[in-house]
Design a protein around this motif. Structure first.
Motif, short mmCIF file in Angstrom:
data_model
loop_
_atom_site.label_atom_id
_atom_site.label_comp_id
_atom_site.label_asym_id
_atom_site.label_seq_id
_atom_site.Cartn_x
_atom_site.Cartn_y
_atom_site.Cartn_z
N SER A 187 -4.16 2.20 -1.79
CA SER A 187 -3.41 1.69 -2.82
C SER A 187 -2.14 1.99 -3.20
CB SER A 187 -3.60 1.23 -4.59
OG SER A 187 -3.27 1.28 -5.27
N ARG A 241 -10.10 -0.11 -9.85
CA ARG A 241 -10.42 -0.59 -8.97
C ARG A 241 -9.16 0.12 -7.82
NH1 ARG A 241 -13.17 -5.08 -10.72
NH2 ARG A 241 -10.83 -6.68 -9.99
N GLN A 242 -8.24 -0.26 -7.94
CA GLN A 242 -6.76 0.36 -7.26
C GLN A 242 -6.61 1.68 -7.49
OE1 GLN A 242 -5.63 -1.57 -5.06
NE2 GLN A 242 -7.30 -3.37 -5.78
N GLU A 268 -9.18 -4.43 4.29
CA GLU A 268 -8.12 -3.01 3.26
C GLU A 268 -7.35 -4.38 2.73
OE1 GLU A 268 -8.27 1.13 4.61
OE2 GLU A 268 -7.04 -0.20 5.89
N CYS A 321 0.85 -1.24 0.00
CA CYS A 321 0.31 -0.40 -0.13
C CYS A 321 0.68 1.35 -0.06
CB CYS A 321 -0.76 0.15 1.51
SG CYS A 321 -0.29 -0.45 2.83
N ASN A 363 -8.59 4.01 -5.34
CA ASN A 363 -8.57 3.06 -3.53
C ASN A 363 -7.76 3.98 -2.95
OD1 ASN A 363 -7.88 2.65 -1.39
ND2 ASN A 363 -9.22 0.44 -1.47
N GLU A 386 -9.33 -5.39 0.03
CA GLU A 386 -9.43 -4.80 -0.62
C GLU A 386 -8.55 -4.33 -2.30
OE1 GLU A 386 -11.77 -1.60 0.46
OE2 GLU A 386 -13.34 -3.17 1.19
N ILE A 387 -7.63 -4.42 -0.96
CA ILE A 387 -6.30 -3.44 -1.80
C ILE A 387 -4.56 -4.63 -2.40
CG2 ILE A 387 -3.72 -1.72 -1.38
CD1 ILE A 387 -5.77 -0.40 0.31
#
Length: 261
Positions: free
Chosen positions: A145, A138-139, A99, A89, A142, A102-103
């Motif tokens: 990310s 998607r990233q 998270e 991240c 975020n 998701e990440i």
């Protein structure tokens, strides 16, 4: 060019345009120019991050062609090899268990474009499949990310909404509605953000002024009559914005549930 022919442009005009574009490509893709471009981009981007001028360090670089984008990418990585390292991240952030699901661990800089069967293997592998590009989508959206810099050519210029994106570098001939759509990528309101920064490497100031004047003269409505393709792009963009506004709400059962639900 096919569309130009349909609209009545003659063969000689099309051939002349192709020659001009080929010359422009040679200039924009000159190795010395690409090297200077990479150095200036890195200096400007890092200054913005160090000064805290950017919200989450998200930036787009719009190149004029896939091969020029690839040349730029290689120059940037040569100067900042750490940007090509995969990290969980963004630096200084601790992720929760949710998270972490998701990440996805990712490099700081990525190219976002479609593959070509004739691409050299390294470029082909870097671009990835269509499913991988969806993950990049998607990233990039975020905030936490590690994926911060997207080098693009045509993708993500319309229908792509990232409210905390605040910096766009343009090195591509653009005009009219397409230019306005691109500028809108960094102009979304977000908390204390009142606007974005455009770094123009191509020389678009006159075209930007022309596009803005046209837009403001029509009070934001644009042309009275839209081509189907233009209307479709606008619809896709608005749909993307609405989806992001409701991204925390489960609405897949909307069309089949009872009115009270």
């Amino acid at each position: 060019y096919q569309q130009c022919a349909v609209e009545g442009t003659n063969e000689h005009q099309i051939e002349a345009s192709k020659r001009v574009m080929a010359q422009m490509g040679s200039i924009l893709g000159d190795p010395d120019r690409i090297k200077e471009l990479a150095e200036d981009f890195i200096k400007h981007y890092e200054n913005r991050v160090d000064e805290g001028s950017t919200i989450k360090g998200k930036a787009m670089f719009v190149s004029s062609s896939r091969l020029i984008a690839y040349s730029l990418y290689k120059e940037i990585i040569a100067l900042r090899p750490e940007w090509a390292k995969i990290r969980e991240c963004e630096e200084g952030v601790v992720l929760s268990d949710i998270e972490r699901r998701e990440i996805k661990p990712m490099e700081r800089i990525k190219m976002v474009m479609t593959r070509d069967q004739n691409d050299e293997k390294e470029l082909y592998d870097l671009i990835g499949s269509s499913d991988y590009r969806k993950e990049l989508d998607r990233q990039f959206k975020n905030a936490k990310s590690n994926f911060k810099i997207a080098i693009i050519v045509d993708m993500w210029l319309t229908g792509f909404d990232v409210p905390f994106l605040d910096t766009m570098y343009i090195d591509k001939p653009m005009k009219g509605h397409g230019l306005m759509q691109a500028l809108a990528r960094v102009n979304r309101a977000f908390k204390d953000k009142t606007g974005g920064i455009i770094v123009d490497y191509f020389g678009l100031s006159a075209r930007i002024a022309e596009a803005v004047n046209h837009y403001t003269a029509s009070k934001g409505r644009g042309k009275v009559v839209l081509e189907i393709e233009e209307a479709e792009l606008m619809l896709i963009e608005c749909h993307e914005v609405v989806k992001n506004m409701f991204h925390t709400i489960e609405h897949s059962e909307y069309w089949v549930c009872e009115p009270l639900e």
